[in-house]
Design a protein around this motif. Structure first.
Motif, mmCIF file in Angstrom:
data_model
loop_
_atom_site.group_PDB
_atom_site.id
_atom_site.type_symbol
_atom_site.label_atom_id
_atom_site.label_comp_id
_atom_site.label_asym_id
_atom_site.label_seq_id
_atom_site.Cartn_x
_atom_site.Cartn_y
_atom_site.Cartn_z
ATOM 1 N N MET A 127 -13.677 21.441 27.433
ATOM 2 C CA MET A 127 -14.491 21.997 26.345
ATOM 3 C C MET A 127 -14.445 21.034 25.164
ATOM 4 O O MET A 127 -13.575 20.178 25.111
ATOM 5 N N PRO A 128 -15.401 21.143 24.233
ATOM 6 C CA PRO A 128 -15.335 20.301 23.035
ATOM 7 C C PRO A 128 -13.993 20.515 22.325
ATOM 8 O O PRO A 128 -13.529 21.647 22.181
ATOM 9 N N ALA A 129 -13.388 19.406 21.909
ATOM 10 C CA ALA A 129 -12.056 19.468 21.308
ATOM 11 C C ALA A 129 -11.993 18.583 20.067
ATOM 12 O O ALA A 129 -12.662 17.548 19.998
ATOM 13 N N VAL A 130 -11.189 19.020 19.110
ATOM 14 C CA VAL A 130 -10.934 18.225 17.914
ATOM 15 C C VAL A 130 -9.448 18.256 17.583
ATOM 16 O O VAL A 130 -8.718 19.161 17.997
ATOM 17 N N ILE A 131 -9.048 17.249 16.849
ATOM 18 C CA ILE A 131 -7.711 17.218 16.255
ATOM 19 C C ILE A 131 -7.929 17.265 14.748
ATOM 20 O O ILE A 131 -8.494 16.331 14.165
ATOM 21 N N ALA A 132 -7.516 18.366 14.134
ATOM 22 C CA ALA A 132 -7.670 18.549 12.690
ATOM 23 C C ALA A 132 -6.373 18.158 12.000
ATOM 24 O O ALA A 132 -5.333 18.775 12.230
ATOM 25 N N GLU A 133 -6.433 17.114 11.198
ATOM 26 C CA GLU A 133 -5.297 16.661 10.387
ATOM 27 C C GLU A 133 -5.511 17.225 8.986
ATOM 28 O O GLU A 133 -6.452 16.841 8.296
ATOM 29 N N LEU A 134 -4.646 18.155 8.575
ATOM 30 C CA LEU A 134 -4.892 18.928 7.359
ATOM 31 C C LEU A 134 -4.477 18.252 6.065
ATOM 32 O O LEU A 134 -4.781 18.749 4.985
ATOM 33 N N GLY A 135 -3.788 17.155 6.155
ATOM 34 C CA GLY A 135 -3.272 16.447 4.988
ATOM 35 C C GLY A 135 -2.076 15.628 5.423
ATOM 36 O O GLY A 135 -1.785 15.534 6.616
#
Length: 188
Positions: free
Chosen positions: A145-153
């Protein structure tokens, strides 16, 4: 939706002013609660401070056949000046790119700056190829499935760390991620 709090257990992730694995887990729990309150089914890769390898993370998401995969992290750098959010998505664009943009727009709305030369959301949307010309990050490359890695800070930046070190702030971040997910689901 699969929510994947990065690291955990014997792998604390980035550590300086705050511990990445702990914050990522808290943020994901708040995102899960918000999504569930809106009727979205959520699969969590981990709900406690335990280590889960990359292959089991991807296998778990693929077996659940969720629509989107969001891996939540905090960044680190040698310079304490590095700050802001960024979101990694597939080199192929598509829904993953939309998801990255929607999450970053929500993070910007809560006051987080963007980690990019321009300081704009578009500059904080990142891709990376491996030596084979494929997506560099395994969780993006191997999920169905579409995937992301979210780096919050950045845990190495005092301001970024202070902006997410309380339960109240973690809830704000979690709900921002959830709102970005919902906006993406509505566009699918």
């Amino acid at each position: 939706i699969t929510l994947d709090p990065g690291h955990g257990g014997s792998d604390p992730g980035a550590v300086k002013y705050i511990k990445e694995a702990f914050i990522a887990l808290r943020v994901c729990k708040y995102a899960r609660n918000y999504l569930k309150s809106k009727g979205v089914k959520v699969h969590m890769i981990r709900t406690t401070d335990k280590h889960v390898g990359l292959t089991p993370r991807v296998t778990s998401a693929n077996q659940k056949e969720t629509h989107l995969y969001v891996s939540v992290h905090l960044n680190a750098a040698t310079s304490e000046e590095a700050s802001g959010a960024e979101c990694w998505h597939s080199i192929n664009g598509g829904i993953g790119k939309t998801l990255a943009k929607n999450i970053l727009l929500e993070l910007k709305d809560i006051g987080q700056n963007m980690h990019s030369a321009s300081g704009k959301v578009g500059g904080a949307m990142k891709t990376k190829k491996d030596e084979n010309g494929e997506d560099y990050f395994y969780v993006i490359r191997a999920t169905n499935m579409p995937a992301v890695i979210a780096e919050l800070g950045f845990v190495t930046n005092k301001k970024d760390a202070r902006d997410i070190d309380t339960k109240k702030e973690q809830k704000i971040y979690g709900e921002a991620i959830a709102k970005g997910i919902i906006k993406t689901l509505e566009s699918m």
